[in-house]
Design an enzyme around this catalytic site. Sequence first.
Site, mmCIF file in Angstrom:
data_model
loop_
_atom_site.group_PDB
_atom_site.id
_atom_site.type_symbol
_atom_site.label_atom_id
_atom_site.label_comp_id
_atom_site.label_asym_id
_atom_site.label_seq_id
_atom_site.Cartn_x
_atom_site.Cartn_y
_atom_site.Cartn_z
ATOM 1 N N LYS A 114 0.820 -1.217 0.000
ATOM 2 C CA LYS A 114 0.000 0.000 0.000
ATOM 3 C C LYS A 114 0.852 1.264 0.000
ATOM 4 C CE LYS A 114 -4.460 -1.697 1.076
ATOM 5 N NZ LYS A 114 -5.730 -1.636 1.758
ATOM 6 N N LYS A 196 -3.419 -10.543 -7.831
ATOM 7 C CA LYS A 196 -4.723 -10.991 -7.314
ATOM 8 C C LYS A 196 -5.843 -10.079 -7.804
ATOM 9 C CE LYS A 196 -5.509 -8.560 -3.039
ATOM 10 N NZ LYS A 196 -6.310 -8.538 -1.865
ATOM 11 N N LYS A 199 -9.888 -4.519 -6.277
ATOM 12 C CA LYS A 199 -10.669 -3.357 -6.714
ATOM 13 C C LYS A 199 -9.800 -2.347 -7.443
ATOM 14 C CE LYS A 199 -12.500 -4.158 -2.325
ATOM 15 N NZ LYS A 199 -11.833 -4.162 -1.023
HETATM 16 P P1 ATP Z 1 -7.958 -4.497 -2.506
HETATM 17 O O1 ATP Z 1 -8.634 -4.909 -3.759
HETATM 18 O O2 ATP Z 1 -7.992 -3.035 -2.262
HETATM 19 O O3 ATP Z 1 -6.635 -5.173 -2.335
HETATM 20 P P2 ATP Z 1 -9.344 -6.520 -1.313
HETATM 21 O O4 ATP Z 1 -10.121 -6.855 -2.507
HETATM 22 O O5 ATP Z 1 -8.189 -7.383 -0.930
HETATM 23 O O6 ATP Z 1 -8.869 -5.054 -1.368
HETATM 24 P P3 ATP Z 1 -10.242 -6.676 1.363
HETATM 25 O O7 ATP Z 1 -11.287 -5.938 2.067
HETATM 26 O O8 ATP Z 1 -8.825 -6.377 1.695
HETATM 27 O O9 ATP Z 1 -10.420 -6.466 -0.176
HETATM 28 O O10 ATP Z 1 -10.477 -8.238 1.494
HETATM 29 C C1 ATP Z 1 -11.626 -8.829 2.012
HETATM 30 C C2 ATP Z 1 -11.427 -10.317 2.092
HETATM 31 O O11 ATP Z 1 -11.357 -10.865 0.783
HETATM 32 C C3 ATP Z 1 -10.151 -10.749 2.796
HETATM 33 O O12 ATP Z 1 -10.404 -11.873 3.613
HETATM 34 C C4 ATP Z 1 -9.219 -11.105 1.687
HETATM 35 O O13 ATP Z 1 -8.315 -12.103 2.078
HETATM 36 C C5 ATP Z 1 -10.177 -11.652 0.643
HETATM 37 N N1 ATP Z 1 -9.698 -11.463 -0.722
HETATM 38 C C6 ATP Z 1 -9.373 -10.288 -1.298
HETATM 39 N N2 ATP Z 1 -8.987 -10.454 -2.578
HETATM 40 C C7 ATP Z 1 -9.068 -11.798 -2.820
HETATM 41 C C8 ATP Z 1 -8.801 -12.608 -3.960
HETATM 42 N N3 ATP Z 1 -8.390 -12.070 -5.110
HETATM 43 N N4 ATP Z 1 -8.987 -13.938 -3.851
HETATM 44 C C9 ATP Z 1 -9.436 -14.481 -2.694
HETATM 45 N N5 ATP Z 1 -9.703 -13.778 -1.579
HETATM 46 C C10 ATP Z 1 -9.524 -12.448 -1.625
#
Ligand code: ATP
Length: 332
Positions: A114, A196, A199
């Site tokens: 970040k 991964k 958003k």
């Molecule tokens: P950002 O997109 O900003 O990195 P994020 O999508 O990771 O945010 P979070 O609120 O950080 O969103 O994550 C919510 C949950 O979803 C967490 O438990 C995280 O481990 C899971 N998660 C996030 N992205 C993935 C993914 N691509 N695959 C599986 N699990 C995910």
Amino acid sequence: MDEKKVMLSGIQPSGELHLGNYLGPLRHWPEMIEEFDCYFFLADLHTITVRQEPAQLRRRVLTLLANYIACGLDPEKCTLFIQSHVPAHAQLGWVLDCYTMFGELSRMTQFKDKTAKHKDNINAGLFTYPALMAADILLYQPDFVPVGEDQKQHVEICRDIAERFNGLYGDVFKIPAPHIPKVGARIMSLNDPASKMSKSNLDGCVILMDKPEEVMRKFKRAVTDSDTERCVRFAPQEKPGVSNLIQIYASVTGKSFEEIETEFEGKGYGAFKPAVGEAVVETLRPIREETERLLADKAYLEHVYKAGAEKAEYVANKTLRKVYKKVGFVAR
Ligand code: ATP
Ligand code: LTN
């Protein structure tokens, strides 16, 4: 006496929920509410570690709450609440800041990622975030914390902090275990299978609220691999793009990787990509429709988060009082 094990998890309302959030942790939560005493919250305090537009943040919190319910989290059977409604999170967060080391925080991957992304706003909250997350967890004395793979490091530091605190003051906190799903723990971006789904890369990201046409467009454009065999085979190293699609298809249909390979034998990527798209559309359709229905009923959502905060606060304050006493604060 209630012998149910306790489970807790949260998601940040930092953007709309995507397929990674859903197939990783969220999809497994509804099956847990029957078996465990579950707490699910919206981590809005964490969200302001990155600058937010206030009206948009408010909207996203309600959308996420509606998404939670639409995905099957029945507010009558679990505790759904908004983190900022329970002051004990910030209060225990401060105490745990004082039991968390600069060195361990410096090693957190999410902090490094970040800060690389938001060079103009490397604030202290972003750095101490894992101590607040530890407070979120430890207040409710959970046995398990179901999260995606990327959050494992934060649950581990939470365990370290809890063990350090218990070592000094006796058994105050239960030591929680991370709970990571076998399939879908890391869904990758559709246009860049090396990173991964997130958003922050909207092109390769399928949003739960995307209309069917949009979902299909994203899957048809999904990056597949430039290997010559062009067959549907699960091989994450050699074929990351196709393997990601197989993971998604397996998650939404419940089929095994072998069954999927057989189903698409001799058919190539052209047939596979729309099939994955259609399966995802059908999975998301009821969630999108129910979310829209709930968002139109603000009074019901308000009732849910108020009742949730009350239940959560009762449990959280009990732990907080214990901690305050242990560290030597005078009771009011
Ligand atoms: P950002 O997109 O900003 O990195 P994020 O999508 O990771 O945010 P979070 O609120 O950080 O969103 O994550 C919510 C949950 O979803 C967490 O438990 C995280 O481990 C899971 N998660 C996030 N992205 C993935 C993914 N691509 N695959 C599986 N699990 C995910
Ligand atoms: N750090 C998580 C959200 C989060 C969380 C938690 C998850 C905050 N507090 C406590 C589980 C338990 C994230 O960014 N996905």
